[in-house]
Write a protein that holds these residues in place. Structure first.
Motif, PDB file in Angstrom:
ATOM      1  N   MET A  41      -4.657  31.932 -43.535  1.00 20.14           N
ATOM      2  CA  MET A  41      -4.193  30.723 -44.025  1.00 20.14           C
ATOM      3  C   MET A  41      -3.187  30.198 -42.545  1.00 20.14           C
ATOM      4  O   MET A  41      -3.047  29.421 -42.170  1.00 20.14           O
ATOM      5  N   VAL A  42      -2.689  31.481 -42.373  1.00 21.27           N
ATOM      6  CA  VAL A  42      -1.584  31.393 -40.970  1.00 21.27           C
ATOM      7  C   VAL A  42      -2.366  31.164 -39.936  1.00 21.27           C
ATOM      8  O   VAL A  42      -1.980  30.192 -39.189  1.00 21.27           O
ATOM      9  N   LEU A  43      -3.571  31.813 -39.742  1.00 19.44           N
ATOM     10  CA  LEU A  43      -4.337  31.456 -38.473  1.00 19.44           C
ATOM     11  C   LEU A  43      -4.913  30.036 -38.591  1.00 19.44           C
ATOM     12  O   LEU A  43      -4.945  29.087 -37.462  1.00 19.44           O
ATOM     13  N   GLN A  44      -5.120  29.534 -39.704  1.00 17.13           N
ATOM     14  CA  GLN A  44      -5.946  27.994 -39.998  1.00 17.13           C
ATOM     15  C   GLN A  44      -4.611  27.342 -39.552  1.00 17.13           C
ATOM     16  O   GLN A  44      -4.792  26.287 -38.793  1.00 17.13           O
ATOM     17  N   LEU A  45      -3.343  27.520 -40.173  1.00 20.80           N
ATOM     18  CA  LEU A  45      -2.333  26.454 -40.087  1.00 20.80           C
ATOM     19  C   LEU A  45      -1.923  26.299 -38.107  1.00 20.80           C
ATOM     20  O   LEU A  45      -1.645  25.445 -37.795  1.00 20.80           O
ATOM     21  N   LEU A  46      -2.052  27.802 -37.676  1.00 19.64           N
ATOM     22  CA  LEU A  46      -1.957  27.566 -36.309  1.00 19.64           C
ATOM     23  C   LEU A  46      -2.739  26.954 -35.389  1.00 19.64           C
ATOM     24  O   LEU A  46      -2.430  26.178 -34.414  1.00 19.64           O
ATOM     25  N   VAL A  47      -3.969  26.990 -35.972  1.00 17.27           N
ATOM     26  CA  VAL A  47      -5.046  26.174 -35.365  1.00 17.27           C
ATOM     27  C   VAL A  47      -4.742  24.698 -35.304  1.00 17.27           C
ATOM     28  O   VAL A  47      -5.021  23.914 -34.275  1.00 17.27           O
ATOM     29  N   VAL A  48      -4.528  24.156 -36.716  1.00 16.70           N
ATOM     30  CA  VAL A  48      -4.285  23.003 -36.762  1.00 16.70           C
ATOM     31  C   VAL A  48      -3.122  22.247 -35.889  1.00 16.70           C
ATOM     32  O   VAL A  48      -3.233  21.366 -35.158  1.00 16.70           O
ATOM     33  N   ALA A  49      -2.010  23.062 -35.935  1.00 11.62           N
ATOM     34  CA  ALA A  49      -0.831  22.742 -35.401  1.00 11.62           C
ATOM     35  C   ALA A  49      -0.754  22.639 -33.909  1.00 11.62           C
ATOM     36  O   ALA A  49      -0.393  21.787 -33.257  1.00 11.62           O
ATOM     37  N   ALA A  50      -1.521  23.722 -33.341  1.00 13.38           N
ATOM     38  CA  ALA A  50      -1.514  23.748 -31.838  1.00 13.38           C
ATOM     39  C   ALA A  50      -2.860  23.016 -31.302  1.00 13.38           C
ATOM     40  O   ALA A  50      -2.668  22.329 -30.225  1.00 13.38           O
ATOM     41  N   GLY A  51      -3.912  22.627 -32.153  1.00  6.04           N
ATOM     42  CA  GLY A  51      -4.920  21.972 -31.631  1.00  6.04           C
ATOM     43  C   GLY A  51      -4.993  20.365 -31.852  1.00  6.04           C
ATOM     44  O   GLY A  51      -5.819  19.717 -31.261  1.00  6.04           O
ATOM     45  N   ALA A  52      -4.250  20.122 -32.849  1.00  5.27           N
ATOM     46  CA  ALA A  52      -4.087  18.679 -33.191  1.00  5.27           C
ATOM     47  C   ALA A  52      -3.799  17.948 -31.923  1.00  5.27           C
ATOM     48  O   ALA A  52      -4.314  16.644 -31.791  1.00  5.27           O
ATOM     49  N   PRO A  53      -2.605  18.038 -31.382  1.00  9.38           N
ATOM     50  CA  PRO A  53      -2.556  17.074 -30.011  1.00  9.38           C
ATOM     51  C   PRO A  53      -3.607  17.212 -28.824  1.00  9.38           C
ATOM     52  O   PRO A  53      -3.984  16.297 -28.258  1.00  9.38           O
ATOM     53  N   LEU A  54      -4.262  18.576 -28.789  1.00  8.53           N
ATOM     54  CA  LEU A  54      -5.541  18.712 -27.792  1.00  8.53           C
ATOM     55  C   LEU A  54      -6.400  17.526 -28.436  1.00  8.53           C
ATOM     56  O   LEU A  54      -7.309  17.150 -27.524  1.00  8.53           O
ATOM     57  N   LEU A  55      -6.657  17.494 -29.772  1.00 13.54           N
ATOM     58  CA  LEU A  55      -8.017  16.727 -30.181  1.00 13.54           C
ATOM     59  C   LEU A  55      -7.443  15.243 -30.017  1.00 13.54           C
ATOM     60  O   LEU A  55      -8.307  14.390 -29.488  1.00 13.54           O
ATOM     61  N   VAL A  56      -6.311  14.710 -29.994  1.00 12.13           N
ATOM     62  CA  VAL A  56      -5.838  13.347 -29.764  1.00 12.13           C
ATOM     63  C   VAL A  56      -6.012  13.409 -28.152  1.00 12.13           C
ATOM     64  O   VAL A  56      -6.711  12.275 -27.586  1.00 12.13           O
ATOM     65  N   GLY A  57      -5.673  14.352 -27.301  1.00 11.61           N
ATOM     66  CA  GLY A  57      -6.018  14.103 -25.738  1.00 11.61           C
ATOM     67  C   GLY A  57      -7.512  14.069 -25.492  1.00 11.61           C
ATOM     68  O   GLY A  57      -7.881  13.352 -24.511  1.00 11.61           O
ATOM     69  N   LEU A  58      -8.373  14.920 -26.102  1.00  8.95           N
ATOM     70  CA  LEU A  58      -9.771  14.853 -25.987  1.00  8.95           C
ATOM     71  C   LEU A  58     -10.256  13.388 -26.279  1.00  8.95           C
ATOM     72  O   LEU A  58     -11.237  12.858 -25.540  1.00  8.95           O
ATOM     73  N   MET A  59      -9.737  13.041 -27.394  1.00 13.29           N
ATOM     74  CA  MET A  59     -10.238  11.545 -27.751  1.00 13.29           C
ATOM     75  C   MET A  59      -9.825  10.661 -26.780  1.00 13.29           C
ATOM     76  O   MET A  59     -10.839   9.700 -26.372  1.00 13.29           O
ATOM     77  N   ARG A  60      -8.719  10.436 -26.371  1.00 15.15           N
ATOM     78  CA  ARG A  60      -8.303   9.596 -25.283  1.00 15.15           C
ATOM     79  C   ARG A  60      -9.067   9.906 -23.929  1.00 15.15           C
ATOM     80  O   ARG A  60      -9.476   8.891 -23.175  1.00 15.15           O
ATOM     81  N   GLN A  61      -9.293  11.208 -23.689  1.00 12.56           N
ATOM     82  CA  GLN A  61     -10.132  11.162 -22.400  1.00 12.56           C
ATOM     83  C   GLN A  61     -11.663  10.898 -22.736  1.00 12.56           C
ATOM     84  O   GLN A  61     -12.348  10.365 -21.598  1.00 12.56           O
ATOM     85  N   VAL A  62     -12.133  11.065 -23.774  1.00 10.45           N
ATOM     86  CA  VAL A  62     -13.636  10.360 -23.990  1.00 10.45           C
ATOM     87  C   VAL A  62     -13.528   8.964 -23.735  1.00 10.45           C
ATOM     88  O   VAL A  62     -14.398   8.248 -23.100  1.00 10.45           O
ATOM     89  N   ARG A  63     -12.687   8.256 -24.331  1.00  4.84           N
ATOM     90  CA  ARG A  63     -12.555   6.822 -24.332  1.00  4.84           C
ATOM     91  C   ARG A  63     -12.331   6.383 -22.856  1.00  4.84           C
ATOM     92  O   ARG A  63     -12.795   5.438 -22.613  1.00  4.84           O
ATOM     93  N   ALA A  64     -11.337   7.052 -22.141  1.00  3.01           N
ATOM     94  CA  ALA A  64     -11.123   6.518 -20.905  1.00  3.01           C
ATOM     95  C   ALA A  64     -12.510   6.990 -20.006  1.00  3.01           C
ATOM     96  O   ALA A  64     -12.803   5.816 -18.994  1.00  3.01           O
ATOM     97  N   ARG A  65     -13.216   7.723 -20.294  1.00  2.00           N
ATOM     98  CA  ARG A  65     -14.463   8.200 -19.160  1.00  2.00           C
ATOM     99  C   ARG A  65     -15.377   7.028 -19.583  1.00  2.00           C
ATOM    100  O   ARG A  65     -15.926   6.683 -18.691  1.00  2.00           O
ATOM    101  N   LEU A  66     -15.529   6.745 -20.754  1.00  2.00           N
ATOM    102  CA  LEU A  66     -16.402   5.717 -21.153  1.00  2.00           C
ATOM    103  C   LEU A  66     -16.053   4.296 -20.704  1.00  2.00           C
ATOM    104  O   LEU A  66     -17.029   3.326 -20.638  1.00  2.00           O
ATOM    105  N   GLU A  67     -14.775   4.080 -20.673  1.00  2.00           N
ATOM    106  CA  GLU A  67     -14.326   2.727 -20.081  1.00  2.00           C
ATOM    107  C   GLU A  67     -14.215   2.784 -18.570  1.00  2.00           C
ATOM    108  O   GLU A  67     -13.629   1.913 -17.854  1.00  2.00           O
ATOM    109  N   GLY A  68     -14.588   4.107 -17.899  1.00  2.00           N
ATOM    110  CA  GLY A  68     -14.738   3.744 -16.433  1.00  2.00           C
ATOM    111  C   GLY A  68     -13.418   4.214 -15.669  1.00  2.00           C
ATOM    112  O   GLY A  68     -13.130   3.908 -14.495  1.00  2.00           O
ATOM    113  N   ARG A  69     -12.386   5.142 -16.581  1.00  2.00           N
ATOM    114  CA  ARG A  69     -11.067   5.475 -15.903  1.00  2.00           C
ATOM    115  C   ARG A  69     -10.964   7.046 -16.032  1.00  2.00           C
ATOM    116  O   ARG A  69     -11.930   7.835 -16.636  1.00  2.00           O
TER     117      ARG A  69
END
Length: 308
Positions: free
Chosen positions: A1-29
């Motif tokens: 449970m602790v490992l799962q919590l740490l993965v979600v807490a640390a990885g959530a902003p990275l997921l948002v960054g990944l989604m922004r990066q995917v969108r930027a690449r597809l828009e030519g930025r």
């Protein structure tokens, strides 16, 4: 449970960054990079916390309450492992209630500011919430009927042990319904646009315009975790491969973390790619979309009884 919590807490902003990066690449930025959300959170934490004049405890309590309920859900929902010490909280109805509590707290914080934007965003959020929460309950309840329990860990474990059970109209209807409400719950296109501050389109952003500094950082972090949890729950219910069980060892947990990260990254990238080619719906068309997802979830429940 602790490992799962740490993965979600640390990885959530990275997921948002990944989604922004995917969108930027597809828009030519070029994009700002996957780690940019963590840089933004670090910058906000260093700023001074400011509250508008006249606000009370609802405004101050909303960020920690939103983050607290999200952390409890992230620890209880079967994302990395299906076995959790919080099995009592991992019940479908408890998880839905905790998600709703966080949304209501943020809406009350927006109302407490007394601004037109805050009230507008809060009313829109409650409209969406009134259709999203019943759909989540019905969609997952349709999957729980064949298992005989509403415990999310038990549902995921049963699906992992019998993956062929997902090949049914029940799973298809529930998956479509849950996909729509996941988009609505996380405030993504076509329900909401997280990258705009236009008056006519804001739902989530309208409620948090008056927040600044550490309070805003807490809200942004919690919102990223809610997106990660919803995508992880969707992946766990309909693609539970790699998830660790009660008897899993360290190697199995490591494999589960990698599988969880891969599934959530894939779903997040697909969602970001879809946003490039979709337009936001008009505000008065959103209830029609959510009502359609509710109908699909209702049909999934009916079909689960007929096909049992």
């Amino acid at each position: 449970m602790v490992l799962q919590l740490l993965v979600v807490a640390a990885g959530a902003p990275l997921l948002v960054g990944l989604m922004r990066q995917v969108r930027a690449r597809l828009e030519g930025r070029a994009g700002a990079g996957v780690r940019q959300p963590w840089r933004d959170l670090r910058k906000l934490v260093r700023k001074e916390a400011i509250a508008p004049h006249g606000t009370g405890w609802p405004f101050r309590a909303a960020p920690p309450l939103l983050a607290g309920t999200t952390l409890v859900v992230a620890a209880a929902v079967p994302l990395v492992t299906a076995d959790s010490p919080l099995d009592g909280v991992a019940d479908l109805f408890a998880v839905a209630a905790l998600l709703a509590l966080g949304s209501v707290a943020l809406a009350l914080g927006g109302l407490d500011t007394g601004t037109a934007f805050g009230g507008m965003g809060a009313s829109r959020e409650m409209t969406v919430l009134a259709l999203v929460e019943p759909t989540i309950l019905l969609a997952v309840f349709a999957l729980s009927i064949r298992v005989g329990t509403t415990d999310l860990g038990a549902i995921v474990t049963a699906t992992a042990s019998s993956p062929l059970s997902l090949i049914s109209p029940v799973s298809l209807l529930a998956a479509v319904a849950l996909a729509v409400v996941t988009i609505a719950e996380s405030g993504r296109i076509p329900v909401d646009n997280p990258s705009t501050h236009l008056e006519l389109t804001m739902i989530h952003e309208a409620m948090i315009l008056e927040y600044a500094g550490p309070d805003l950082a807490l809200i942004e972090w919690a919102s990223a975790m809610r997106l990660t949890v919803m995508l992880g729950l969707f992946a766990g219910l309909f693609a539970p491969f790699g998830i660790a069980t009660a008897t899993a060892g360290p190697v199995a947990l490591l494999v589960a973390v990698v599988a969880f990260a891969a599934k959530v990254a894939l779903l997040g990238g697909a969602l970001a790619a879809g946003e490039v080619f979709m337009a936001k719906l008009r505000l008065f068309r959103i209830p029609e979309l959510l009502a359609g997802s509710f109908l699909m979830a209702l049909l999934a429940v009916a079909a689960s009884f007929f096909l049992a």
